[in-house]
Design an enzyme around this catalytic site. Structure first.
Site, PDB file in Angstrom:
ATOM      1  N   ASN A 113       0.862  -1.189   0.000  1.00 18.71           N
ATOM      2  CA  ASN A 113       0.000   0.000   0.000  1.00 18.71           C
ATOM      3  C   ASN A 113       0.896   1.236   0.000  1.00 18.71           C
ATOM      4  O   ASN A 113       2.106   1.128   0.200  1.00 18.71           O
ATOM      5  CB  ASN A 113      -0.966  -0.046   1.193  1.00 18.71           C
ATOM      6  CG  ASN A 113      -0.226  -0.021   2.516  1.00 18.71           C
ATOM      7  OD1 ASN A 113       0.463   0.943   2.836  1.00 18.71           O
ATOM      8  ND2 ASN A 113      -0.319  -1.101   3.283  1.00 18.71           N
ATOM      9  N   LYS A 172     -14.355   0.439  14.591  1.00 19.16           N
ATOM     10  CA  LYS A 172     -13.059  -0.257  14.758  1.00 19.16           C
ATOM     11  C   LYS A 172     -12.548  -0.140  16.185  1.00 19.16           C
ATOM     12  O   LYS A 172     -11.995  -1.093  16.737  1.00 19.16           O
ATOM     13  CB  LYS A 172     -12.011   0.329  13.805  1.00 19.16           C
ATOM     14  CG  LYS A 172     -12.106  -0.260  12.417  1.00 19.16           C
ATOM     15  CD  LYS A 172     -11.138   0.371  11.444  1.00 19.16           C
ATOM     16  CE  LYS A 172     -11.602   0.032  10.046  1.00 19.16           C
ATOM     17  NZ  LYS A 172     -10.873   0.688   8.996  1.00 19.16           N
ATOM     18  N   LYS A 181      12.329 -16.110  -7.843  1.00 19.48           N
ATOM     19  CA  LYS A 181      11.488 -15.208  -8.640  1.00 19.48           C
ATOM     20  C   LYS A 181      10.688 -16.029  -9.656  1.00 19.48           C
ATOM     21  O   LYS A 181      11.260 -16.835 -10.405  1.00 19.48           O
ATOM     22  CB  LYS A 181      12.350 -14.175  -9.364  1.00 19.48           C
ATOM     23  CG  LYS A 181      11.498 -13.191 -10.132  1.00 19.48           C
ATOM     24  CD  LYS A 181      12.313 -12.201 -10.936  1.00 19.48           C
ATOM     25  CE  LYS A 181      11.377 -11.408 -11.843  1.00 19.48           C
ATOM     26  NZ  LYS A 181      12.073 -10.615 -12.829  1.00 19.48           N
ATOM     27  N   PRO A 241      -2.725 -11.617  10.103  1.00 19.72           N
ATOM     28  CA  PRO A 241      -3.230 -11.405  11.464  1.00 19.72           C
ATOM     29  C   PRO A 241      -3.643  -9.959  11.696  1.00 19.72           C
ATOM     30  O   PRO A 241      -2.995  -9.042  11.173  1.00 19.72           O
ATOM     31  CB  PRO A 241      -2.042 -11.776  12.358  1.00 19.72           C
ATOM     32  CG  PRO A 241      -0.843 -11.742  11.474  1.00 19.72           C
ATOM     33  CD  PRO A 241      -1.310 -12.026  10.086  1.00 19.72           C
ATOM     34  N   PHE A 258      -5.268   3.517  14.210  1.00 17.42           N
ATOM     35  CA  PHE A 258      -5.543   4.472  13.132  1.00 17.42           C
ATOM     36  C   PHE A 258      -6.631   3.886  12.245  1.00 17.42           C
ATOM     37  O   PHE A 258      -6.743   2.661  12.131  1.00 17.42           O
ATOM     38  CB  PHE A 258      -4.288   4.723  12.283  1.00 17.42           C
ATOM     39  CG  PHE A 258      -3.462   5.882  12.760  1.00 17.42           C
ATOM     40  CD1 PHE A 258      -2.787   5.813  13.967  1.00 17.42           C
ATOM     41  CD2 PHE A 258      -3.357   7.038  11.995  1.00 17.42           C
ATOM     42  CE1 PHE A 258      -2.016   6.882  14.412  1.00 17.42           C
ATOM     43  CE2 PHE A 258      -2.585   8.113  12.430  1.00 17.42           C
ATOM     44  CZ  PHE A 258      -1.913   8.040  13.637  1.00 17.42           C
ATOM     45  N   ASP A 275      -4.349  -6.398   4.576  1.00 19.80           N
ATOM     46  CA  ASP A 275      -5.358  -7.325   5.098  1.00 19.80           C
ATOM     47  C   ASP A 275      -5.157  -8.741   4.594  1.00 19.80           C
ATOM     48  O   ASP A 275      -5.595  -9.694   5.226  1.00 19.80           O
ATOM     49  CB  ASP A 275      -6.760  -6.831   4.718  1.00 19.80           C
ATOM     50  CG  ASP A 275      -7.044  -5.480   5.355  1.00 19.80           C
ATOM     51  OD1 ASP A 275      -6.960  -5.397   6.595  1.00 19.80           O
ATOM     52  OD2 ASP A 275      -7.289  -4.504   4.617  1.00 19.80           O
ATOM     53  N   LYS A 281     -11.924  -3.619  18.070  1.00 20.69           N
ATOM     54  CA  LYS A 281     -10.534  -4.015  18.299  1.00 20.69           C
ATOM     55  C   LYS A 281     -10.058  -3.726  19.729  1.00 20.69           C
ATOM     56  O   LYS A 281      -8.892  -3.907  20.044  1.00 20.69           O
ATOM     57  CB  LYS A 281      -9.621  -3.325  17.284  1.00 20.69           C
ATOM     58  CG  LYS A 281      -9.980  -3.678  15.819  1.00 20.69           C
ATOM     59  CD  LYS A 281      -8.945  -3.185  14.835  1.00 20.69           C
ATOM     60  CE  LYS A 281      -9.357  -3.451  13.398  1.00 20.69           C
ATOM     61  NZ  LYS A 281      -8.232  -3.603  12.481  1.00 20.69           N
TER      62      LYS A 281
HETATM   63  O1  C5P Z   1      -6.929  -1.534   8.112  1.00 22.06           O
HETATM   64  P1  C5P Z   1      -7.799  -0.960   9.186  1.00 22.06           P
HETATM   65  O2  C5P Z   1      -8.467   0.332   8.794  1.00 22.06           O
HETATM   66  O3  C5P Z   1      -8.753  -1.960   9.800  1.00 22.06           O
HETATM   67  O4  C5P Z   1      -6.784  -0.552  10.349  1.00 22.06           O
HETATM   68  C1  C5P Z   1      -7.246  -0.072  11.566  1.00 22.06           C
HETATM   69  C2  C5P Z   1      -6.181  -0.278  12.613  1.00 22.06           C
HETATM   70  O5  C5P Z   1      -5.880  -1.656  12.688  1.00 22.06           O
HETATM   71  C3  C5P Z   1      -4.857   0.434  12.342  1.00 22.06           C
HETATM   72  O6  C5P Z   1      -4.359   0.912  13.578  1.00 22.06           O
HETATM   73  C4  C5P Z   1      -3.960  -0.681  11.791  1.00 22.06           C
HETATM   74  O7  C5P Z   1      -2.605  -0.435  12.111  1.00 22.06           O
HETATM   75  C5  C5P Z   1      -4.494  -1.890  12.508  1.00 22.06           C
HETATM   76  N1  C5P Z   1      -4.379  -3.147  11.760  1.00 22.06           N
HETATM   77  C6  C5P Z   1      -3.666  -4.181  12.306  1.00 22.06           C
HETATM   78  N2  C5P Z   1      -3.563  -5.384  11.655  1.00 22.06           N
HETATM   79  C7  C5P Z   1      -4.164  -5.566  10.460  1.00 22.06           C
HETATM   80  C8  C5P Z   1      -4.899  -4.508   9.883  1.00 22.06           C
HETATM   81  C9  C5P Z   1      -4.995  -3.317  10.556  1.00 22.06           C
HETATM   82  O8  C5P Z   1      -3.114  -4.015  13.391  1.00 22.06           O
HETATM   83  N3  C5P Z   1      -4.033  -6.729   9.844  1.00 22.06           N
END
Ligand code: C5P
Length: 413
Positions: A214, A352, A303, A319, A338, A293, A356
Site C-alpha cells: 500500500n 473499529k 522469482k 493477522p 488508526f 489485510d 478491536k
Molecule cells: O486496516 P484498518 O483500517 O482496519 O486498520 C485499523 C487499525 O488496525 C490500524 O491501527 C492498523 O494499524 C491496525 N491493523 C492491524 N492489523 C491488520 C490490519 C490493521 O493491526 N491486519
C-alpha cells in the site's frame, strides 16, 4: 503582522557544519517563522553574516554588534527576550565548555544567559574532539539542565575524512525538533513513558520481487516517534518496509536518541511478532502502520517467471495485530489505532475502536488533497473509548502527532 510570527533565534558556531544551518534558517524563514541569527567570529570563517541575513530576511548579528543597543536596549537582552526557541548549531567544543561553566564572553553566550527559552543544541566536531572525556563531561553537564534539548551528532564520514561520530544532525531533524519545541515550549511531559509505535506499510511477498502493498510511507509513525522523543519518551519504532523513505530519516535520527530504537520489518507477521514481543515493556502502543489485510497464499523463494504467475491469485488473511494487542494489553496500558478511510471517516473508526478493543483511534481521510499517504500534512478526527471527539484540521504530521499525544495524555495521563 511580523509580531504574530513564531520566533526562532539561531546561534551559529565555528564549524564546517555551519553550511547546513543555512538550510535550517532558509526553511524556517520560508515557512513564515521569524528568524534572527548570531554568527560567532569563528563561524564567519565558514559562512558570512550576509548569507544568514539574506536567508533570514533580517540582519545577522556579530560580536561587533554586542555593544550596539537594539531598540535602545542591550542587544543580548533584546535578543534573549525575543526568542521563543534558541538553536545553537553547530555547537563547538569551545562554546559547549562555556555553556557547561556558565561563561559569557561574547554576544552568543551572553544571550544564552540573558534568555529563558528552551535551547536546542546540535554539536558537530571531529570524532577525537567529541570523544574527549572533558567534552563528554561538559555534554553530560549541560544535559542535566532541563533548559537544554539536544541532538547528538551522528556517525559517518566527516569533513576531516574521519569516519566516526561528530556529524551534525541533518537539517530535517533539527527542523522537526525546533517545531516540537515551538509546540511544547520545551515541556518534557512524557519523560519516563515508553511508547511502542508502528509505522509504514507492510508488504506481503509473492516472490522476492513482487508483493501486495500500500502507499504508506511511514511519515505519520515517524512524526509520532519524533514528537514523543522530543517530549522525553522512550520510543520503540517498528518500521515496515513501505516506510523506507521515512525510515531513512529515522535512521539519521538515530543520532538523536538513545531514546529511539528502530526495528525494521517487512510483512504483517513480522510486525505482529515485534509488537507482541515488545508490548509488555511499553505504556502506550500506537498502531500507525497501514497493515495489509491479505497475503498471497503461497510464497515462492525464487522469482517466478511471468508465465507462472496465476491469473487469479489465491489469498489468505494476515493477522489483525491491533486486535491481538487489544486482547493482550494490561489495564494500565493504552492502545491507539488508526483508521485511514475514504468517504465517511468517523462511524467506521468508532466501529473499529470498539471491535478491536482500543482506547483511542485516529480517523484520517485519505481522499482529501494534501493529507494522508505520503503527504507531509494530515488531518484527523480523534476519538476515545469514552466517546470524546476532537477534530484536528489539516496541519503538519508532526503537529498532528503532538495533538494525538496531548489527546491521549489528557484522557489517560
Ligand atoms: O486496516 P484498518 O483500517 O482496519 O486498520 C485499523 C487499525 O488496525 C490500524 O491501527 C492498523 O494499524 C491496525 N491493523 C492491524 N492489523 C491488520 C490490519 C490493521 O493491526 N491486519
Amino acid at each position: 503582522m511580523a509580531d504574530e510570527k513564531r520566533r526562532v533565534l539561531v546561534g551559529v558556531g565555528g564549524g564546517i557544519a555551519a553550511y547546513k544551518v543555512c538550510e535550517v534558517v532558509s526553511t524556517l524563514a520560508k515557512s513564515g517563522i521569524a528568524v534572527r541569527v548570531m554568527v560567532t567570529e569563528a563561524a564567519q570563517q565558514f559562512v558570512t553574516p550576509l548569507t544568514f541575513a539574506t536567508l533570514s530576511r533580517d540582519r545577522a548579528y556579530t560580536n561587533q554588534d554586542f555593544w550596539q543597543p537594539e531598540h535602545g536596549r542591550p542587544l543580548h537582552i533584546d535578543l534573549g527576550e525575543w526568542a521563543e526557541v534558541f538553536l545553537m548549531a553547530p555547537l563547538t567544543a569551545n562554546t559547549l565548555a562555556k555553556l557547561a561553566w556558565g561563561a559569557a564572553d561574547n554576544l552568543l553566550t551572553n544571550t544564552v544567559l540573558a534568555s529563558t527559552c528552551p535551547i536546542l543544541l546540535a554539536p558537530a566536531m571531529n570524532t577525537d574532539m567529541w570523544e574527549q572525556r572533558v567534552v563528554q563531561r561538559n555534554w553530560q553537564q549541560v544535559q542535566s539542565d532541563p533548559r537544554y534539548h539536544s541532538i547528538n551528532p551522528g556517525e559517518g564520514l566527516l569533513a576531516c575524512d574521519r569516519v566516526g561520530q561528530g556529524r551534525m544532525a541533518e537539517p530535517a531533524e533539527i527542523l522537526a525538533h525546533l517545531h516540537s519545541l515551538l509546540y511544547t515550549g520545551g515541556r518534557q511531559d512524557l519523560a519516563g513513558k515508553r511508547l511502542l509505535i508502528s509505522a509504514g506499510g507492510t508488504r506481503e511477498h509473492l516472490d522476492p520481487v513482487r508483493f501486495i502493498g500500500n502507499p504508506a510511507t511511514g511519515k505519520m509513525g515517524l512524526a509520532l516517534a519524533q514528537a514523543a522523543v522530543h517530549r522525553g519518551a522512550i520510543v520503540t519504532l517498528v518500521q515496515a518496509a513501505g516506510g523506507s523513505i521515512a525510515g531513512g530519516e529515522a535512521r539519521s535520527a538515530s543520532s538523536t536518541p538513545s531514546n529511539l530504537h528502530t526495528i525494521s520489518v517487512v510483512d504483517a507477521e513480522a510486525m505482529r511478532q515485534a509488537m507482541v514481543k515488545h508490548l509488555p515493556s511499553h505504556d502506550w502502543v500506537v498502531m500507525a502502520a497501514a497493515v495489509g489485510d491479505v497475503k498471497p497464499a503461497h510464497y515462492s523463494p525464487e522469482k517466478l517467471p511471468k508465465q507462472a504467475i496465476p491469473a487469479s491469485l489465491p489469498l489468505e488473511p494476515v493477522p489483525d495485530i491491533v486486535a491481538e494487542l487489544g486482547q493482550l494489553k494490561h489495564p494500565h496500558q493504552r492502545l491507539i489505532g488508526f483508521a485511514a478511510q475514504t468517504g465517511e471517516i468517523v462511524a467506521p473508526a468508532w466501529e473499529k475502536l470498539q471491535r478491536k478493543g482500543l482506547d483511542a483511534i485516529v480517523a484520517n481521510p485519505i481522499d482529501q488533497p494534501d493529507s494522508g499517504f505520503g503527504s507531509d500534512q494530515n488531518q484527523a478526527v480523534l476519538l476515545n473509548a469514552q466517546g470524546q471527539r476532537q477534530d484536528v484540521p489539516r496541519c503538519s504530521k508532526l503537529e498532528l502527532a503532538h495533538q494525538i499525544l496531548d489527546f491521549v495524555q489528557s484522557n489517560f495521563g
